[in-house]
Design a protein around this motif. Structure first.
Motif, PDB file in Angstrom:
ATOM      1  N   LYS A 149      73.928 -90.167  68.098  1.00 61.82           N
ATOM      2  CA  LYS A 149      73.656 -89.561  66.793  1.00 61.82           C
ATOM      3  C   LYS A 149      72.317 -88.820  66.733  1.00 61.82           C
ATOM      4  N   ARG A 187      67.238 -83.686  60.131  1.00 57.80           N
ATOM      5  CA  ARG A 187      67.732 -83.703  58.753  1.00 57.80           C
ATOM      6  C   ARG A 187      68.986 -84.555  58.626  1.00 57.80           C
ATOM      7  N   SER A 188      69.812 -84.549  59.675  1.00 59.79           N
ATOM      8  CA  SER A 188      71.054 -85.328  59.630  1.00 59.79           C
ATOM      9  C   SER A 188      70.781 -86.826  59.536  1.00 59.79           C
ATOM     10  N   THR A 205      70.363 -87.230  55.647  1.00 57.26           N
ATOM     11  CA  THR A 205      71.393 -86.684  54.753  1.00 57.26           C
ATOM     12  C   THR A 205      72.774 -87.290  54.997  1.00 57.26           C
ATOM     13  N   THR A 206      73.005 -87.850  56.195  1.00 56.96           N
ATOM     14  CA  THR A 206      74.321 -88.433  56.496  1.00 56.96           C
ATOM     15  C   THR A 206      74.231 -89.932  56.760  1.00 56.96           C
TER      16      THR A 206
END
Length: 573
Positions: free
Chosen positions: A403, A341-342, A345-346
Motif C-alpha cells: 500500500k 495522500r492515499s 484519504t483511503t
C-alpha cells in the motif's frame, strides 16, 4: 468641583471596563468563528496559521506562583532555625502533589557535606545520595519513601577535615490511592538490574490517563504523583520533569504541559485550549486534548510535541515546536504534507467514536543530533521514518512495502535477511547507538506490538509482542534485526495497543507490556540482551479502566543534586 471630577472619573472607568469587556467578547466571537470556518491551504490540509490559531498555547503562572509561595516559606524557616541537627525541620510532601517525598531543613555549626540515606527493607532498596558542596544551611530533598509507614531517613554530616556525625529522622506517609492497582513481584535479581549508583533508579509505570508511580527492585511503590498524568513523563536536560496533566483536576481533558520535578514544584506550564470542530457537526466546537502521545526536548531546549491540529476530520498526525520560554509555536510539521495522500484519504484500518480519522497515530519520536534528523513512529501505518528536521524532507522509511505508492518505494530500507519481519503497530522508537562517522549507522530500539494495521501482516501477527533492536545503514538504506524478546512469552503478553522497550544499562532492556489481557494487566520486564534472562518482572492488575501503563521507564530520582533549591522561580519572559 471635586465632586464633578469624581463623577467624571467614575464614568470614564465604567466606559473603559464596558468597552474592554465588549472588545474581549468580540475577540472571543471572532476566534470561535475562525475555529469553525477553517482555512485550508489545499484539500484536507489546514493552513499553518490556522493550526496555530487552533492550538493556542499560553503560559500559565498560577501553579508556579503557588509553589513559589511554599518555597519562600521554607527559605524563611531555614533562616530562622536554631543551629544543630536536633533542631531540623522535617516536611513530608513539601509541594503537596508528591506524597512520598520530603524536605529536611537543617543548620550545622561548621560547613559540612551531607549524605542522604533512605532506609529500605533490603540493601538493594536502600537509597543513598551524596549532596554536593560544604554548607552550614541545608535544604535536603528526600525521595523514595515508602507509603503507609514511618520511614527512617539518615543524614550523615561530613566536615572538610573528615569528622562525621549522623542523625536519623522519621517521616510518616499515608496510603497510596486505590486507583494505582496491585503490583505483584514475580522476579527480582537486584545485582543484575540497572539500579544506578545508590539504587536511585526506579521503574516508572507511566499512565495512559491516571496515576504514574515508581517501583523499587522489590516491586514496592517509592514515588507517585497525585496529579493525573497522561502519556508524557520525561526528564529534561535541566533534570526537571515534563508531564502532561490537567489544567484543573475536575477537567476531563489533559491540556496542561507542565515542567515540574519529583517533589512537585512547578517551574513552567503551557496551557492549550483544545476547542476543535466536531466531525458530525463541523460548525460546533468541542474540547479536545491537544497533545497526545509524546514530547521531546530539542537541542535548542524548545519542545517538540505530537498534537491534534484542530481539524474536523483528522487527528494525531501533526507536530509543533514551541519556544521553551514563551510557549509560542515556531514550527508546524503536518505529516499529510510528507506522506502519501492515499495514506489518509483511503484509510480504513481503525475507527473512532467521534468519526475522525486516525490514519497515522503518531506515538513517539526521537531527534538525531548528529544528522539533524527526526525519527518518527506511526502505529496505524506500521511505519517508522526519518525526515530532515529543517526541510522536513523524507530520508528513509522502515515499513513493509504494501500500500505504499511507487513514488515512495525508493525511501524504503532494504532488509539484509529474507526472514526479516516488519513491525506492526509499534511504539516507543528510541535511538540507542550510532556510528562516529556522520552517524551513518544507527541502532534503533522499539516496542513491536505485532499488530499490523495497514501493512506487513503475517501468520505470526498478534501471537506475541516484543522489544526489538534493528541496525540501519542510512547511507546504503539497509536494515538488519539484531535482537528481539517477547516471542517466548506468547499470547499472554500480546498487547494490541501501547507498550515500550528501552535500554537501561548493564546490557539490559526494560519492556513495558502495557495492555496485556486486553487491558486488564500491565507487565514490566527487565531482560538481559545477551542471555535473554529476565532479572526483574512485575505484574500490575486491578487498576482503573483506561489507566493501563503506557510506558515503563527506568529513571533516576536524583539526576542532579539532592539539594532542593529555595530560590524563587521567575515567571516573566
Amino acid at each position: 468641583m471635586k465632586k464633578f471630577w469624581k463623577i467624571s472619573l467614575g464614568v470614564l472607568l465604567i466606559l473603559i471596563i464596558v468597552g474592554g469587556a465588549a472588545a474581549y467578547h468580540e475577540r472571543h466571537k471572532i476566534r470561535r468563528y475562525l475555529l469553525v470556518h477553517q482555512q485550508y491551504q489545499k484539500t484536507d490540509i489546514l493552513r499553518l496559521s490556522q493550526i496555530k490559531l487552533n492550538l493556542r498555547p499560553a503560559l500559565s503562572t498560577k501553579n508556579t506562583t503557588a509553589t513559589n509561595h511554599l518555597t519562600t516559606t521554607y527559605r524563611r524557616e531555614l533562616h530562622q532555625l536554631p543551629t544543630g541537627p536536633q533542631h531540623a525541620k522535617v516536611i513530608v510532601n513539601p509541594y503537596q502533589t508528591s506524597p512520598l517525598s520530603g524536605l529536611i531543613l537543617v543548620k550545622t555549626a561548621a560547613k559540612t557535606r551531607v549524605t542522604l540515606t533512605v532506609h529500605g527493607d533490603r540493601p538493594a532498596t536502600t537509597i543513598t545520595k551524596k549532596l554536593s558542596g560544604y554548607k552550614t544551611a541545608h535544604s535536603v530533598g528526600v525521595l523514595g519513601l515508602y507509603a503507609n509507614r514511618t520511614n527512617r531517613v539518615t543524614l550523615t554530616f561530613t566536615q572538610k577535615d573528615g569528622q562525621t556525625s549522623r542523625t536519623t529522622y522519621r517521616l510518616k506517609t499515608g496510603h497510596t490511592p486505590k486507583g494505582i492497582g496491585k503490583n505483584t513481584l514475580k522476579t527480582s535479581n537486584p545485582q543484575q538490574m540497572a539500579l544506578g549508583t545508590g539504587h536511585t533508579k526506579l521503574t516508572f509505570a507511566v499512565s495512559s490517563q491516571g496515576y504514574t508511580y515508581g517501583l523499587d527492585a522489590r516491586g514496592k511503590i517509592r514515588w507517585y504523583s497525585t496529579n493525573k498524568i497522561s502519556h508524557i513523563f520525561k526528564q529534561l536536560s535541566n533534570h526537571h520533569l515534563l508531564i502532561l496533566t490537567k489544567i484543573s483536576p475536575d477537567e476531563h481533558k489533559y491540556n496542561a504541559l507542565r515542567e515540574t520535578d519529583f517533589y512537585g514544584r512547578v517551574y513552567r506550564q503551557y496551557n492549550f485550549s483544545g476547542l476543535f470542530p466536531t466531525r458530525k457537526e463541523p460548525y460546533k466546537l468541542a474540547t479536545n486534548t491537544v497533545i497526545h502521545h509524546d514530547a521531546i526536548e530539542l537541542p535548542n531546549h524548545n519542545l517538540l510535541l505530537t498534537v491534534d491540529d484542530g481539524s474536523s476530520k483528522y487527528v494525531e498526525d501533526t507536530m509543533i515546536e514551541i519556544n521553551y520560554k514563551t510557549g509560542k509555536i515556531v514550527k508546524v510539521i503536518d505529516l499529510k504534507r510528507i506522506l502519501p495522500r492515499s495514506a489518509y484519504t483511503t484509510y480504513t484500518g481503525t475507527h473512532r467514536p467521534d468519526g475522525k480519522i486516525d490514519w497515522f497515530h503518531q506515538n513517539s519520536m526521537v531527534y538525531d543530533k548528529k544528522r539533524g534528523e527526526l525519527i518518527v513512529s506511526g502505529r496505524n501505518q506500521d511505519m517508522i521514518f526519518a525526515i530532515n528536521y529543517k526541510t522536513t524532507k523524507l530520508q528513509w522509511i522502515l515499513a513493509a512495502p504494501q500500500k505504499l505508492p511507487a513514488s515512495y518505494q525508493h525511501y524504503l530500507l532494504n532488509p539484509q535477511s529474507k526472514q526479516f519481519r516488519y513491525s506492526g503497530g509499534q511504539h516507543a522508537v528510541n535511538l540507542i547507538h550510532q556510528s562516529q562517522h556522520q552517524g551513518a549507522t544507527i541502532e534503533l530500539e522499539y516496542y513491536d506490538n505485532n499488530v499490523p494495521v495497514t501493512r506487513g501482516k503475517t501468520k505470526q501477527s498478534k501471537q506475541w509482542s516484543a522489544g526489538e533492536i534493528v541496525t540501519i545503514n542510512q547511507l546504503h538504506k539497509t536494515v538488519k534485526k539484531t535482537w528481539s524478546f517477547g516471542k517466548t512469552l506468547g499470547k499472554r503478553n500480546f498487547t494490541n495497543i501501547v507498550g515500550s522497550s528501552y535500554a537501561v544499562g548493564k546490557g539490559n532492556t526494560l519492556i513495558g507490556f502495557g495492555y496485556a489481557d486486553n487491558g486488564k494487566r500491565s507487565e514490566f520486564v527487565e531482560v538481559n540482551r545477551q542471555t535473554n534472562q529476565i532479572v526483574f518482572d512485575v505484574d500490575r492488575t486491578k487498576f482503573a479502566h483506561g489507566d493501563w501503563s503506557y510506558r515503563a521507564q527506568r529513571m533516576n530520582l536524583y539526576p542532579g543534586s539532592a539539594t532542593v533549591s529555595l530560590a524563587t522561580i521567575t515567571t516573566s519572559n
